[in-house]
Motif scaffolding. Structure first.
Motif, PDB file in Angstrom:
ATOM      1  N   MET A   1       0.769  -1.194   0.055  1.00  0.00           N
ATOM      2  CA  MET A   1       0.107   0.257  -0.083  1.00  0.00           C
ATOM      3  C   MET A   1       0.669   1.337  -0.174  1.00  0.00           C
ATOM      4  SD  MET A   1      -2.933  -1.712   0.188  1.00  0.00           S
ATOM      5  CE  MET A   1      -3.819  -2.877   0.848  1.00  0.00           C
ATOM      6  N   LYS A   2       1.734   1.213   0.804  1.00  0.00           N
ATOM      7  CA  LYS A   2       2.588   2.294   1.162  1.00  0.00           C
ATOM      8  C   LYS A   2       3.397   2.659  -0.384  1.00  0.00           C
ATOM      9  CE  LYS A   2       3.588   1.869   6.032  1.00  0.00           C
ATOM     10  NZ  LYS A   2       4.793   1.778   7.078  1.00  0.00           N
ATOM     11  N   SER A   3       3.890   1.706  -0.977  1.00  0.00           N
ATOM     12  CA  SER A   3       4.686   1.780  -2.268  1.00  0.00           C
ATOM     13  C   SER A   3       4.001   2.626  -3.177  1.00  0.00           C
ATOM     14  CB  SER A   3       4.910   0.508  -2.719  1.00  0.00           C
ATOM     15  OG  SER A   3       4.113  -0.400  -3.634  1.00  0.00           O
ATOM     16  N   VAL A   4       2.613   2.530  -3.416  1.00  0.00           N
ATOM     17  CA  VAL A   4       1.853   3.183  -4.289  1.00  0.00           C
ATOM     18  C   VAL A   4       1.150   4.353  -3.801  1.00  0.00           C
ATOM     19  CG1 VAL A   4       1.333   1.343  -5.757  1.00  0.00           C
ATOM     20  CG2 VAL A   4      -0.194   1.626  -4.146  1.00  0.00           C
ATOM     21  N   GLY A   5       1.502   4.945  -2.336  1.00  0.00           N
ATOM     22  CA  GLY A   5       1.139   5.968  -1.863  1.00  0.00           C
ATOM     23  C   GLY A   5      -0.340   5.816  -1.408  1.00  0.00           C
ATOM     24  N   LEU A   6      -0.672   4.695  -1.019  1.00  0.00           N
ATOM     25  CA  LEU A   6      -2.048   4.399  -0.315  1.00  0.00           C
ATOM     26  C   LEU A   6      -1.897   4.776   1.070  1.00  0.00           C
ATOM     27  CD1 LEU A   6      -3.222   1.540  -2.466  1.00  0.00           C
ATOM     28  CD2 LEU A   6      -4.312   3.514  -2.655  1.00  0.00           C
ATOM     29  N   PRO A   7      -2.884   5.498   1.811  1.00  0.00           N
ATOM     30  CA  PRO A   7      -2.806   5.997   3.028  1.00  0.00           C
ATOM     31  C   PRO A   7      -3.448   4.581   3.796  1.00  0.00           C
ATOM     32  CG  PRO A   7      -4.838   7.065   2.134  1.00  0.00           C
ATOM     33  CD  PRO A   7      -3.743   6.215   0.968  1.00  0.00           C
ATOM     34  N   LEU A   8      -2.606   4.284   4.911  1.00  0.00           N
ATOM     35  CA  LEU A   8      -2.981   3.048   5.808  1.00  0.00           C
ATOM     36  C   LEU A   8      -4.146   3.533   6.578  1.00  0.00           C
ATOM     37  CD1 LEU A   8       0.437   1.428   6.481  1.00  0.00           C
ATOM     38  CD2 LEU A   8      -1.132   1.138   4.636  1.00  0.00           C
ATOM     39  N   ALA A   9      -4.867   2.573   7.066  1.00  0.00           N
ATOM     40  CA  ALA A   9      -6.008   2.812   8.094  1.00  0.00           C
ATOM     41  C   ALA A   9      -5.599   2.888   9.676  1.00  0.00           C
ATOM     42  CB  ALA A   9      -6.880   1.793   7.960  1.00  0.00           C
ATOM     43  N   PRO A  10      -6.201   3.677  10.274  1.00  0.00           N
ATOM     44  CA  PRO A  10      -6.243   3.496  11.832  1.00  0.00           C
ATOM     45  C   PRO A  10      -6.979   2.398  12.146  1.00  0.00           C
ATOM     46  CG  PRO A  10      -7.543   5.427  11.087  1.00  0.00           C
ATOM     47  CD  PRO A  10      -6.995   4.877   9.777  1.00  0.00           C
ATOM     48  N   PRO A  11      -7.111   1.898  13.348  1.00  0.00           N
ATOM     49  CA  PRO A  11      -8.195   0.832  13.811  1.00  0.00           C
ATOM     50  C   PRO A  11      -9.306   0.955  13.360  1.00  0.00           C
ATOM     51  CG  PRO A  11      -6.506   1.355  15.524  1.00  0.00           C
ATOM     52  CD  PRO A  11      -6.562   2.515  14.451  1.00  0.00           C
ATOM     53  N   THR A  12      -9.736  -0.017  12.220  1.00  0.00           N
ATOM     54  CA  THR A  12     -11.260   0.196  11.741  1.00  0.00           C
ATOM     55  C   THR A  12     -11.712  -1.027  11.356  1.00  0.00           C
ATOM     56  OG1 THR A  12     -10.517   2.255  10.375  1.00  0.00           O
ATOM     57  CG2 THR A  12     -12.356   1.170   9.440  1.00  0.00           C
ATOM     58  N   VAL A  13     -13.019  -1.200  11.702  1.00  0.00           N
ATOM     59  CA  VAL A  13     -14.067  -2.484  11.215  1.00  0.00           C
ATOM     60  C   VAL A  13     -15.162  -2.183  10.410  1.00  0.00           C
ATOM     61  CG1 VAL A  13     -15.200  -4.310  11.951  1.00  0.00           C
ATOM     62  CG2 VAL A  13     -13.333  -3.707  13.410  1.00  0.00           C
ATOM     63  N   VAL A  14     -15.030  -2.815   9.524  1.00  0.00           N
ATOM     64  CA  VAL A  14     -16.202  -2.708   8.229  1.00  0.00           C
ATOM     65  C   VAL A  14     -17.212  -3.818   8.410  1.00  0.00           C
ATOM     66  CG1 VAL A  14     -16.988  -2.294   6.220  1.00  0.00           C
ATOM     67  CG2 VAL A  14     -14.738  -1.398   6.548  1.00  0.00           C
ATOM     68  N   MET A  15     -18.488  -3.490   8.779  1.00  0.00           N
ATOM     69  CA  MET A  15     -19.625  -4.099   8.622  1.00  0.00           C
ATOM     70  C   MET A  15     -20.483  -4.294   7.239  1.00  0.00           C
ATOM     71  SD  MET A  15     -22.721  -4.697  11.652  1.00  0.00           S
ATOM     72  CE  MET A  15     -21.500  -5.397  12.972  1.00  0.00           C
ATOM     73  N   SER A  16     -20.553  -5.260   6.791  1.00  0.00           N
ATOM     74  CA  SER A  16     -21.528  -5.208   5.240  1.00  0.00           C
ATOM     75  C   SER A  16     -22.597  -5.912   5.680  1.00  0.00           C
ATOM     76  CB  SER A  16     -20.474  -5.118   4.260  1.00  0.00           C
ATOM     77  OG  SER A  16     -20.340  -6.755   4.132  1.00  0.00           O
ATOM     78  N   ALA A  17     -23.723  -5.652   5.102  1.00  0.00           N
ATOM     79  CA  ALA A  17     -25.079  -6.552   5.279  1.00  0.00           C
ATOM     80  C   ALA A  17     -25.693  -6.549   3.758  1.00  0.00           C
ATOM     81  CB  ALA A  17     -25.886  -6.218   6.319  1.00  0.00           C
ATOM     82  N   GLU A  18     -25.754  -7.679   3.393  1.00  0.00           N
ATOM     83  CA  GLU A  18     -26.334  -7.558   1.829  1.00  0.00           C
ATOM     84  C   GLU A  18     -27.815  -8.067   2.040  1.00  0.00           C
ATOM     85  OE1 GLU A  18     -23.814  -9.716  -1.205  1.00  0.00           O
ATOM     86  OE2 GLU A  18     -22.084  -9.117  -0.206  1.00  0.00           O
ATOM     87  N   TYR A  19     -28.639  -7.160   0.954  1.00  0.00           N
ATOM     88  CA  TYR A  19     -30.015  -7.831   1.232  1.00  0.00           C
ATOM     89  C   TYR A  19     -30.447  -7.661  -0.479  1.00  0.00           C
ATOM     90  CZ  TYR A  19     -29.862  -2.824   1.499  1.00  0.00           C
ATOM     91  OH  TYR A  19     -29.687  -1.375   1.466  1.00  0.00           O
ATOM     92  N   GLU A  20     -31.985  -7.971  -0.659  1.00  0.00           N
ATOM     93  CA  GLU A  20     -32.367  -8.004  -1.861  1.00  0.00           C
ATOM     94  C   GLU A  20     -32.350  -6.684  -2.566  1.00  0.00           C
ATOM     95  OE1 GLU A  20     -33.155 -10.524  -3.662  1.00  0.00           O
ATOM     96  OE2 GLU A  20     -33.157 -12.218  -1.984  1.00  0.00           O
ATOM     97  N   THR A  21     -32.355  -6.526  -3.810  1.00  0.00           N
ATOM     98  CA  THR A  21     -32.306  -5.335  -4.625  1.00  0.00           C
ATOM     99  C   THR A  21     -33.330  -4.080  -3.770  1.00  0.00           C
ATOM    100  OG1 THR A  21     -33.695  -5.981  -6.234  1.00  0.00           O
ATOM    101  CG2 THR A  21     -31.240  -6.002  -6.454  1.00  0.00           C
ATOM    102  N   LEU A  22     -33.083  -2.877  -4.079  1.00  0.00           N
ATOM    103  CA  LEU A  22     -34.066  -1.942  -3.370  1.00  0.00           C
ATOM    104  C   LEU A  22     -35.416  -2.027  -4.149  1.00  0.00           C
ATOM    105  CD1 LEU A  22     -31.614   1.205  -3.076  1.00  0.00           C
ATOM    106  CD2 LEU A  22     -32.147  -0.510  -1.466  1.00  0.00           C
ATOM    107  N   ASP A  23     -35.149  -2.287  -5.471  1.00  0.00           N
ATOM    108  CA  ASP A  23     -36.618  -2.394  -5.921  1.00  0.00           C
ATOM    109  C   ASP A  23     -37.544  -3.562  -5.430  1.00  0.00           C
ATOM    110  OD1 ASP A  23     -35.981  -0.240  -7.618  1.00  0.00           O
ATOM    111  OD2 ASP A  23     -35.434  -1.584  -9.246  1.00  0.00           O
ATOM    112  N   HIS A  24     -36.901  -4.585  -4.941  1.00  0.00           N
ATOM    113  CA  HIS A  24     -37.569  -5.799  -4.461  1.00  0.00           C
ATOM    114  C   HIS A  24     -38.202  -5.485  -3.084  1.00  0.00           C
ATOM    115  CE1 HIS A  24     -38.644  -9.884  -4.217  1.00  0.00           C
ATOM    116  NE2 HIS A  24     -37.998  -9.958  -3.053  1.00  0.00           N
TER     117      HIS A  24
END
Length: 268
Positions: free
Chosen positions: A61-84
Motif C-alpha cells: 500500500m505504501k509503495s503506491v502512496g495509499l494511506p494506511l488505516a487507523p484501527p477500523t472495522v467494516v460491517m456489511s450486510a447484503e439484502y435484496e435489491t432496493l426495487d424488491h
C-alpha cells in the motif's frame, strides 16, 4: 459495468482512543455474533460480514502512496435489491432494512454498543454494488485475501464525477493482464435509502465516500496485482488525480487495508 442483484448496508467503524485494535475488534465481533443471532437478521439478510484489518499488504500500500488505516472495522450486510424491498407496496419502501432497523432487539444491541463507541464515530449508509470482476471461486467461500479501499470524495468533485473517476481507475486495472488473479472486484456506491432511519438510530450523517473491495484467492495473487508495474502506475496516477488523501484532513475515511472477513450470515 455489471448490474447487481443485491444491495448492501455498510458501517465503517473506527476504534475509540481508549481501546486497542484487539479490544475493539473483539467487541465488534461479539456484537456481530449477537446481531447474526437475531431472528430479524436471519430473516432479512442475505449475508452479514465483519471485515477486520490485517497488516499483510501494508508495504505494498505504501509503495503506491495509499494511506494506511487507523484501527477500523467494516460491517456489511447484503439484502435484496432496493426495487424488491417494499414493506407497503403503495410506498415501495425498503422492507428488509426498514424491518431490521426498527427491530427493538437490534436497537438495544446498538445502544449497548455505545459503551465502546460503535455508532458515535461511524459512517453508515446503504450502497449499490457494482461488480467489475467475479470468478466462480468468489461465488463460494470468501477469498483468502481481501483489500478494502475507503475513498473520501474530494470537495472539487460531485458524487457522480467521483464514481465515474473511480470506475475509470477500476476499468483500467481490469484491462491489464492481472484479471485472472482477482476473485472479485466491486465498487460500493452510497445511496440515501436508509439515511433517515440511521439518523433516528443515533448514527451521524454519512461521510461522502465510496468503497472498493478486491479479493484474491491467496496472498501471492494479491501481491502480484500490487507489484505489477502497470497496476502501480494506474493507482498512482488515478489517486493523484482524485487527491483524496490530501483534500481531507480526517484520514480514517480515506484509507486502504488488507483484511480478514468473518461471515456471520450467508443465505446465498
Amino acid at each position: 459495468m455489471a448490474s447487481t442483484k443485491a444491495a448492501c448496508f455498510i458501517g465503517i467503524h473506527k476504534a475509540p482512543p481508549n481501546l486497542s485494535r484487539t479490544e475493539f475488534e473483539a467487541k465488534v465481533g461479539a456484537l456481530g455474533d449477537a446481531i447474526a443471532a437475531l431472528p430479524v437478521a436471519q430473516k432479512n439478510l442475505l449475508k452479514l460480514d465483519l471485515i477486520f484489518e490485517n497488516t499483510l499488504m501494508d508495504k505494498h500500500m505504501k509503495s503506491v502512496g495509499l494511506p494506511l488505516a487507523p484501527p477500523t472495522v467494516v460491517m456489511s450486510a447484503e439484502y435484496e435489491t432496493l426495487d424488491h424491498l417494499a414493506e407497503v407496496p403503495a410506498s415501495n419502501f425498503l422492507t428488509n432494512m426498514h424491518e431490521m432497523l426498527k427491530d427493538p432487539a437490534l436497537q438495544n444491541l446498538l445502544k449497548e454498543a455505545d459503551d465502546f463507541g460503535f455508532r458515535q464515530s461511524a459512517t453508515a449508509f446503504a450502497a449499490d454494488i457494482i461488480t467489475k470482476v467475479v470468478s466462480a471461486q468468489a461465488a463460494g467461500e470468501n477469498a483468502d485475501t481481501n483489500v478494502i479501499c475507503i475513498y473520501h470524495r474530494p470537495p472539487h468533485l460531485s458524487e457522480e464525477q467521483f464514481a465515474q473517476k473511480m470506475e475509470g481507475i477500476m476499468d483500467k486495472i481490469t484491462a491489464l493482464p492481472i484479471q485472472d488473479r482477482l476473485s472479485s472486484y466491486t465498487l460500493w456506491l452510497q445511496n440515501n435509502a436508509v439515511e433517515k432511519h440511521l439518523q433516528e438510530l443515533g448514527y451521524p450523517g454519512p461521510e461522502p465516500l465510496l468503497v472498493v473491495r478486491a479479493s484474491a484467492e491467496n496472498l501471492d495473487h494479491m501481491m502480484e496485482i500490487f507489484e505489477h508495474s502497470e497496476v502501480a502506475g494506474v493507482l498512482i496516477e488515478g489517486l493523484r488525480d482524485l487527491g483524496f488523501h490530501t483534500d481531507h484532513d480526517n484520514p480514517v475515511y480515506s484509507c486502504v487495508f488488507s483484511a480478514d472477513v468473518a461471515t456471520k450470515i450467508n443465505n446465498y
